[in-house]
Design an enzyme around this catalytic site. Structure first.
Site, PDB file in Angstrom:
ATOM      1  N   ARG A 214      52.459  -6.073  27.046  1.00  0.00           N
ATOM      2  CA  ARG A 214      51.386  -6.462  27.961  1.00  0.00           C
ATOM      3  C   ARG A 214      50.079  -6.654  27.175  1.00  0.00           C
ATOM      4  O   ARG A 214      49.310  -7.575  27.446  1.00  0.00           O
ATOM      5  CB  ARG A 214      51.211  -5.414  29.069  1.00  0.00           C
ATOM      6  N   PHE A 230      58.545 -12.401  37.781  1.00  0.00           N
ATOM      7  CA  PHE A 230      59.020 -11.023  37.986  1.00  0.00           C
ATOM      8  C   PHE A 230      57.860 -10.062  37.692  1.00  0.00           C
ATOM      9  O   PHE A 230      57.954  -9.172  36.856  1.00  0.00           O
ATOM     10  CB  PHE A 230      60.226 -10.702  37.088  1.00  0.00           C
ATOM     11  N   ASP A 252      57.004 -12.754  42.426  1.00  0.00           N
ATOM     12  CA  ASP A 252      57.976 -11.673  42.621  1.00  0.00           C
ATOM     13  C   ASP A 252      58.549 -11.806  44.019  1.00  0.00           C
ATOM     14  O   ASP A 252      57.869 -12.278  44.931  1.00  0.00           O
ATOM     15  CB  ASP A 252      57.322 -10.288  42.442  1.00  0.00           C
ATOM     16  N   SER A 253      59.788 -11.375  44.189  1.00  0.00           N
ATOM     17  CA  SER A 253      60.405 -11.482  45.521  1.00  0.00           C
ATOM     18  C   SER A 253      60.136 -10.245  46.369  1.00  0.00           C
ATOM     19  O   SER A 253      60.457 -10.221  47.547  1.00  0.00           O
ATOM     20  CB  SER A 253      61.914 -11.701  45.383  1.00  0.00           C
ATOM     21  N   ASN A 282      61.575 -16.251  45.243  1.00  0.00           N
ATOM     22  CA  ASN A 282      62.652 -16.065  44.291  1.00  0.00           C
ATOM     23  C   ASN A 282      62.311 -16.901  43.049  1.00  0.00           C
ATOM     24  O   ASN A 282      62.071 -18.110  43.154  1.00  0.00           O
ATOM     25  CB  ASN A 282      63.954 -16.569  44.940  1.00  0.00           C
ATOM     26  N   ASP A 303      60.232 -11.661  32.731  1.00  0.00           N
ATOM     27  CA  ASP A 303      60.660 -10.265  32.529  1.00  0.00           C
ATOM     28  C   ASP A 303      61.541  -9.838  33.703  1.00  0.00           C
ATOM     29  O   ASP A 303      61.137  -9.029  34.536  1.00  0.00           O
ATOM     30  CB  ASP A 303      59.428  -9.355  32.400  1.00  0.00           C
ATOM     31  N   CYS A 343      66.426  -6.865  29.608  1.00  0.00           N
ATOM     32  CA  CYS A 343      66.529  -5.403  29.525  1.00  0.00           C
ATOM     33  C   CYS A 343      67.956  -4.976  29.858  1.00  0.00           C
ATOM     34  O   CYS A 343      68.198  -3.856  30.268  1.00  0.00           O
ATOM     35  CB  CYS A 343      65.508  -4.724  30.424  1.00  0.00           C
TER      36      CYS A 343
HETATM   37  N1  SAH Z   1      57.093  -7.172  34.235  1.00  0.00           N
HETATM   38  C1  SAH Z   1      56.989  -6.052  35.136  1.00  0.00           C
HETATM   39  C2  SAH Z   1      58.319  -5.420  35.438  1.00  0.00           C
HETATM   40  C3  SAH Z   1      59.360  -6.362  36.049  1.00  0.00           C
HETATM   41  S1  SAH Z   1      60.593  -5.547  36.970  1.00  0.00           S
HETATM   42  C4  SAH Z   1      55.992  -5.041  34.559  1.00  0.00           C
HETATM   43  O1  SAH Z   1      55.552  -5.179  33.399  1.00  0.00           O
HETATM   44  O2  SAH Z   1      55.636  -4.100  35.264  1.00  0.00           O
HETATM   45  C5  SAH Z   1      61.473  -6.833  37.727  1.00  0.00           C
HETATM   46  C6  SAH Z   1      60.842  -7.394  38.987  1.00  0.00           C
HETATM   47  O3  SAH Z   1      61.636  -8.524  39.368  1.00  0.00           O
HETATM   48  C7  SAH Z   1      60.823  -6.495  40.204  1.00  0.00           C
HETATM   49  O4  SAH Z   1      59.514  -6.372  40.663  1.00  0.00           O
HETATM   50  C8  SAH Z   1      61.680  -7.217  41.273  1.00  0.00           C
HETATM   51  O5  SAH Z   1      61.121  -7.129  42.568  1.00  0.00           O
HETATM   52  C9  SAH Z   1      61.630  -8.619  40.787  1.00  0.00           C
HETATM   53  N2  SAH Z   1      62.757  -9.507  41.119  1.00  0.00           N
HETATM   54  C10 SAH Z   1      64.084  -9.251  40.990  1.00  0.00           C
HETATM   55  N3  SAH Z   1      64.804 -10.354  41.254  1.00  0.00           N
HETATM   56  C11 SAH Z   1      63.922 -11.335  41.555  1.00  0.00           C
HETATM   57  C12 SAH Z   1      64.041 -12.719  41.886  1.00  0.00           C
HETATM   58  N4  SAH Z   1      65.234 -13.322  41.941  1.00  0.00           N
HETATM   59  N5  SAH Z   1      62.919 -13.435  42.113  1.00  0.00           N
HETATM   60  C13 SAH Z   1      61.707 -12.839  42.045  1.00  0.00           C
HETATM   61  N6  SAH Z   1      61.529 -11.546  41.703  1.00  0.00           N
HETATM   62  C14 SAH Z   1      62.618 -10.800  41.471  1.00  0.00           C
END
Ligand code: SAH
Length: 399
Positions: A214, A230, A252-253, A282, A303, A343
């Site tokens: 970050r 995400f 984010d979803s 999505n 991510d 991850c």
């Molecule tokens: N980058 C973030 C952590 C990401 S965790 C940080 O640094 O804090 C992964 C995220 O993806 C979660 O918030 C989850 O809600 C989201 N997510 C999972 N599948 C998804 C999709 N298909 N579309 C959008 N968001 C999604």
């Protein structure tokens, strides 16, 4: 007397390399009686090789606590291991001033199944193995002593507990919620305030492993249009704003995650909220929509959650990684940067790089790795336990 786990002939080799997992197929038999999480002696020939926690329902039938056959697994053992993990972090200068810090990273800190994260003066513990579950009290006591923290919350609600025959378990092990509720836990990361929901958030509430990445995003963001896919509670998004991004679109979803992200932005009045756009969608669809709308970005973060928890999911996961990376490449402006992660334990670094290379090729962009990325130093990888390296990332630049 503790029970003895007798290994199949030849199956002691991984223990000599100090790998802490004993799979079901390596076990000849259990001599004596042991219940879930009990400590057993691991025997090859007539020799005791290790002390391990017995986990009869898991494919990982035992996890090694100690490779010293004479070491006694008791409260004092956990005090030593927890204190050692905390002390190790104390000598790494990047970690000493962090308000959000992983104190125990399971196997890589000699404590299989034990995660402990500190947010301010609250420690959140996650116990994911039968052995760790059994020693809950010892671990909580050791954490309280090693950190001086009076609040310890348990977040043992991860799905993997089911594989060990354990029920989810959450609640206070020491202290209680501050008055006003848990919304009160706020940490500062690289000058940005972030609220951490230790009760309802993902993992223990926050993705501490991405802390360094970050910061890197912040350093790259001046004058850039950024897309953060995400985004969860906005960790990358807020660093991009702090770093001077002209616009940050975050996707984010999860509505609760986005609500928290907006609230986090409000905690930081020095950041220009007018430059932030939050999008509940999505990512797979949104990337296509942005492309169809002719949008481009200078910097894109991908991510995603764990698409492949284990190697058996690797193929389907590979297609998902390929898809988002392909769409990401298509959206990059000339000389743009893609910061892309996996991850998934089931996808190794080499495979991940191949997937990203395939995505670049299919997008018609030529691209080069300018930096490899990994988890922060409080998420170390024991050299004897390569499985600990779950987070891998690439910073890729297109032409
Ligand atoms: N980058 C973030 C952590 C990401 S965790 C940080 O640094 O804090 C992964 C995220 O993806 C979660 O918030 C989850 O809600 C989201 N997510 C999972 N599948 C998804 C999709 N298909 N579309 C959008 N968001 C999604």
């Amino acid at each position: 007397m503790s029970a003895q786990l007798i290994l199949q002939p030849g199956k002691e080799r991984s223990l000599f390399r100090r790998h802490p997992w004993i799979f079901a197929g390596s076990v000849e038999r259990l001599a004596g009686r042991a219940r879930l999480g009990d400590t057993v002696e691991v025997i090859a020939g007539k020799q005791v090789l290790a002390k391990a926690a017995w986990s009869p329902e898991s494919m990982i039938r035992a996890r090694v606590w100690s490779f010293d056959p004479d070491e006694i697994i008791d409260n004092a053992f956990f005090k030593r291991r927890v204190a050692a993990a905390v002390a190790r972090r104390g000598v790494l200068p990047w970690l000493t001033l962090q308000q959000g810090l992983r104190l125990i990273h399971a196997e890589s800190d000699g404590l299989p199944g034990v995660i402990a994260d500190k947010y301010g003066d609250t420690v959140v513990v996650q116990l994911t193995s039968a052995g760790a579950d059994k020693w809950r009290e010892a671990i909580a006591g050791a954490l309280a002593q090693a950190t001086g923290c009076s609040r310890i919350y348990e977040r043992s609600d991860s799905d993997v507990r089911g594989l060990e025959g354990l029920e989810p378990r959450t609640g206070w092990l020491r202290g209680e919620a501050p008055t006003g509720g848990m919304g009160d836990i706020v940490i500062e990361e690289h000058g940005v305030k972030m609220a951490v929901d230790i009760v309802g958030g993902h993992k223990t509430g926050f993705y501490l492993d991405q802390r360094d990445n970050r910061r890197l995003l912040g350093e790259l963001s001046a004058g850039k249009r950024v897309l953060n896919c995400f985004c969860y509670t906005g960790g990358f998004s807020l660093q991009a704003l702090a770093g001077g991004a002209t616009q940050v679109v975050s996707v984010d979803s999860s509505e609760p995650a986005l609500a928290q992200a907006r609230a986090n932005l409000a905690l930081n009045p020095h950041l220009d909220a007018g430059r932030a756009e939050w999008c509940g969608a999505n990512v797979f669809d949104e990337l296509r929509r942005l492309r169809a709308a002719g949008e481009t970005f200078d910097l894109i973060v991908l991510d995603p959650p764990k698409f492949a928890p284990s190697a058996s999911h690797a193929e389907r996961a590979a297609r998902a990684y390929k898809d988002i990376n392909l769409q990401g490449f298509k959206l990059l402006a000339p000389n743009g940067l893609l910061m892309t992660y996996s991850c998934s334990g089931g996808i190794g670094l080499e495979l991940f790089q191949k997937i990203v290379a395939g995505a670049a090729l299919d997008s018609g962009r030529s691209a080069r790795i300018v930096q490899r990325l990994q988890g922060a130093a409080d998420h170390p990888v024991d050299l004897a336990f390569p499985e600990g390296e779950y987070l891998k990332g690439l910073l890729v630049q297109v032409s």
